[in-house]
Design a protein around this motif. Sequence first.
Motif, PDB file in Angstrom:
ATOM      1  N   ASP A   1      63.435  46.553  58.442  1.00 53.28           N
ATOM      2  CA  ASP A   1      62.324  46.994  57.604  1.00 53.28           C
ATOM      3  C   ASP A   1      62.698  46.739  56.143  1.00 53.28           C
ATOM      4  O   ASP A   1      63.616  47.355  55.609  1.00 53.28           O
ATOM      5  CB  ASP A   1      62.063  48.480  57.838  1.00 53.28           C
ATOM      6  N   LEU A   2      61.996  45.812  55.489  1.00 52.36           N
ATOM      7  CA  LEU A   2      62.277  45.471  54.094  1.00 52.36           C
ATOM      8  C   LEU A   2      61.407  46.266  53.128  1.00 52.36           C
ATOM      9  O   LEU A   2      61.436  46.036  51.933  1.00 52.36           O
ATOM     10  CB  LEU A   2      62.096  43.967  53.878  1.00 52.36           C
ATOM     11  N   GLY A   3      60.598  47.163  53.687  1.00 53.30           N
ATOM     12  CA  GLY A   3      59.803  48.057  52.844  1.00 53.30           C
ATOM     13  C   GLY A   3      58.381  47.586  52.623  1.00 53.30           C
ATOM     14  O   GLY A   3      58.008  46.464  52.960  1.00 53.30           O
ATOM     15  N   PRO A   4      57.577  48.474  52.030  1.00 53.45           N
ATOM     16  CA  PRO A   4      56.186  48.121  51.768  1.00 53.45           C
ATOM     17  C   PRO A   4      56.087  47.056  50.687  1.00 53.45           C
ATOM     18  O   PRO A   4      56.925  46.986  49.794  1.00 53.45           O
ATOM     19  CB  PRO A   4      55.557  49.432  51.315  1.00 53.45           C
ATOM     20  N   THR A   5      55.080  46.218  50.807  1.00 56.21           N
ATOM     21  CA  THR A   5      54.792  45.230  49.769  1.00 56.21           C
ATOM     22  C   THR A   5      53.475  45.629  49.115  1.00 56.21           C
ATOM     23  O   THR A   5      53.144  46.810  49.092  1.00 56.21           O
ATOM     24  CB  THR A   5      54.717  43.801  50.355  1.00 56.21           C
ATOM     25  N   ARG A   6      52.742  44.690  48.652  1.00 58.50           N
ATOM     26  CA  ARG A   6      51.521  44.983  47.908  1.00 58.50           C
ATOM     27  C   ARG A   6      50.464  45.657  48.783  1.00 58.50           C
ATOM     28  O   ARG A   6      50.436  45.485  49.992  1.00 58.50           O
ATOM     29  CB  ARG A   6      50.957  43.691  47.334  1.00 58.50           C
ATOM     30  N   ARG A   7      49.596  46.394  48.135  1.00 61.06           N
ATOM     31  CA  ARG A   7      48.403  46.936  48.770  1.00 61.06           C
ATOM     32  C   ARG A   7      47.296  45.950  48.407  1.00 61.06           C
ATOM     33  O   ARG A   7      47.153  45.577  47.239  1.00 61.06           O
ATOM     34  CB  ARG A   7      48.121  48.324  48.204  1.00 61.06           C
ATOM     35  N   VAL A   8      46.531  45.499  49.380  1.00 60.77           N
ATOM     36  CA  VAL A   8      45.489  44.498  49.149  1.00 60.77           C
ATOM     37  C   VAL A   8      44.129  45.168  49.287  1.00 60.77           C
ATOM     38  O   VAL A   8      43.821  45.769  50.310  1.00 60.77           O
ATOM     39  CB  VAL A   8      45.615  43.324  50.147  1.00 60.77           C
ATOM     40  N   MET A   9      43.318  45.076  48.227  1.00 60.67           N
ATOM     41  CA  MET A   9      41.991  45.682  48.206  1.00 60.67           C
ATOM     42  C   MET A   9      40.950  44.575  48.141  1.00 60.67           C
ATOM     43  O   MET A   9      40.969  43.771  47.216  1.00 60.67           O
ATOM     44  CB  MET A   9      41.884  46.621  47.017  1.00 60.67           C
ATOM     45  N   LYS A  10      40.091  44.537  49.156  1.00 66.35           N
ATOM     46  CA  LYS A  10      39.072  43.485  49.242  1.00 66.35           C
ATOM     47  C   LYS A  10      37.690  44.108  49.339  1.00 66.35           C
ATOM     48  O   LYS A  10      37.553  45.257  49.733  1.00 66.35           O
ATOM     49  CB  LYS A  10      39.297  42.630  50.489  1.00 66.35           C
ATOM     50  N   GLY A  11      36.701  43.311  49.029  1.00 71.36           N
ATOM     51  CA  GLY A  11      35.334  43.795  49.179  1.00 71.36           C
ATOM     52  C   GLY A  11      34.342  42.667  49.035  1.00 71.36           C
ATOM     53  O   GLY A  11      34.696  41.530  48.726  1.00 71.36           O
ATOM     54  N   GLN A  12      33.096  43.006  49.302  1.00 76.97           N
ATOM     55  CA  GLN A  12      32.010  42.051  49.086  1.00 76.97           C
ATOM     56  C   GLN A  12      30.774  42.817  48.665  1.00 76.97           C
ATOM     57  O   GLN A  12      30.616  43.992  48.969  1.00 76.97           O
ATOM     58  CB  GLN A  12      31.745  41.213  50.321  1.00 76.97           C
ATOM     59  N   GLY A  13      29.939  42.136  47.917  1.00 76.43           N
ATOM     60  CA  GLY A  13      28.718  42.769  47.433  1.00 76.43           C
ATOM     61  C   GLY A  13      27.730  41.736  46.959  1.00 76.43           C
ATOM     62  O   GLY A  13      27.917  40.531  47.149  1.00 76.43           O
ATOM     63  N   GLU A  14      26.684  42.228  46.357  1.00 79.44           N
ATOM     64  CA  GLU A  14      25.631  41.358  45.828  1.00 79.44           C
ATOM     65  C   GLU A  14      25.240  41.827  44.433  1.00 79.44           C
ATOM     66  O   GLU A  14      25.321  43.013  44.136  1.00 79.44           O
ATOM     67  CB  GLU A  14      24.355  41.410  46.691  1.00 79.44           C
ATOM     68  N   PHE A  15      24.845  40.865  43.620  1.00 77.72           N
ATOM     69  CA  PHE A  15      24.172  41.178  42.376  1.00 77.72           C
ATOM     70  C   PHE A  15      22.737  40.695  42.574  1.00 77.72           C
ATOM     71  O   PHE A  15      22.515  39.575  43.038  1.00 77.72           O
ATOM     72  CB  PHE A  15      24.810  40.446  41.185  1.00 77.72           C
ATOM     73  N   VAL A  16      21.776  41.547  42.241  1.00 77.29           N
ATOM     74  CA  VAL A  16      20.376  41.222  42.482  1.00 77.29           C
ATOM     75  C   VAL A  16      19.575  41.388  41.202  1.00 77.29           C
ATOM     76  O   VAL A  16      19.924  42.184  40.349  1.00 77.29           O
ATOM     77  CB  VAL A  16      19.760  42.164  43.552  1.00 77.29           C
ATOM     78  N   GLY A  17      18.502  40.622  41.091  1.00 73.99           N
ATOM     79  CA  GLY A  17      17.623  40.710  39.928  1.00 73.99           C
ATOM     80  C   GLY A  17      17.738  39.480  39.057  1.00 73.99           C
ATOM     81  O   GLY A  17      18.536  38.581  39.309  1.00 73.99           O
ATOM     82  N   GLU A  18      16.948  39.453  38.004  1.00 78.69           N
ATOM     83  CA  GLU A  18      16.897  38.242  37.172  1.00 78.69           C
ATOM     84  C   GLU A  18      18.209  37.939  36.446  1.00 78.69           C
ATOM     85  O   GLU A  18      18.453  36.812  36.069  1.00 78.69           O
ATOM     86  CB  GLU A  18      15.728  38.301  36.184  1.00 78.69           C
ATOM     87  N   LYS A  19      19.090  38.918  36.267  1.00 82.02           N
ATOM     88  CA  LYS A  19      20.377  38.676  35.603  1.00 82.02           C
ATOM     89  C   LYS A  19      21.530  38.633  36.604  1.00 82.02           C
ATOM     90  O   LYS A  19      22.693  38.819  36.223  1.00 82.02           O
ATOM     91  CB  LYS A  19      20.630  39.750  34.558  1.00 82.02           C
ATOM     92  N   ALA A  20      21.247  38.382  37.871  1.00 75.88           N
ATOM     93  CA  ALA A  20      22.277  38.406  38.914  1.00 75.88           C
ATOM     94  C   ALA A  20      23.385  37.389  38.637  1.00 75.88           C
ATOM     95  O   ALA A  20      24.561  37.720  38.705  1.00 75.88           O
ATOM     96  CB  ALA A  20      21.643  38.141  40.281  1.00 75.88           C
ATOM     97  N   TYR A  21      23.008  36.158  38.323  1.00 77.77           N
ATOM     98  CA  TYR A  21      24.034  35.126  38.115  1.00 77.77           C
ATOM     99  C   TYR A  21      24.809  35.382  36.823  1.00 77.77           C
ATOM    100  O   TYR A  21      26.013  35.166  36.767  1.00 77.77           O
ATOM    101  CB  TYR A  21      23.405  33.730  38.125  1.00 77.77           C
TER     102      TYR A  21
END
Length: 193
Positions: free
Chosen positions: A42-62
């Motif tokens: 056991d070489l120990g814990p490494t990084r914690r990885v945080m992922k996600g997905q979402g949307e931007f909506v509306g005329e200023k989305a891009y």
Amino acid sequence: MELAPMRYKDFVWPHNPRVYTIEYKREMGLHKVPFGRYHLQDLGPTRRVMKGQGEFVGEKAYETFQALACVFYQEGPGVLVHPVWQAANAYFVELSLAQEPRKDYVKYTFTFWEGYNGYQPYARSALTYNGGGTAAVTQSAGTAEELWHTVAKGECLWNIAQRYGKTVTEVIALNPQIKNPNLIYPGERVRLQ
């Protein structure tokens, strides 16, 4: 219950991403030994990885996605304040457009890696803690002793609770003035007893 918006560096999400995942990783070493056997180390814990997905909506989305992309290009770590996860010093390592963008709709994915800050246990002394804020004990006539901690830069409720042998839930119960447990500021006083 409405959650606070997610933030990273100077970008605040107009609405929180739809999906979140968090991965805790541990590094293991495999050592071959005679006769087809092996030994795991056991070489120990490494990084914690945080992922996600979402949307931007509306005329200023891009335009909103472009602003997030500008934050991605900034070097170095920043504080990731999430409405549910504990706040983390993190690197923005991946940003993807999940489809061909339209002016009114952008679907995206992101990945953050938590930066290593030493995770060592903090040495406890009577009134000062190695690694940040200070503690003060006060007592009013006829009342029990109270223990307060002054928040230092980079601290969060989780590591403060750990230093004092408490759970985050116990600390939150003692501090009704803290509206968002993921958002505390240097100089703020946190009651611990």
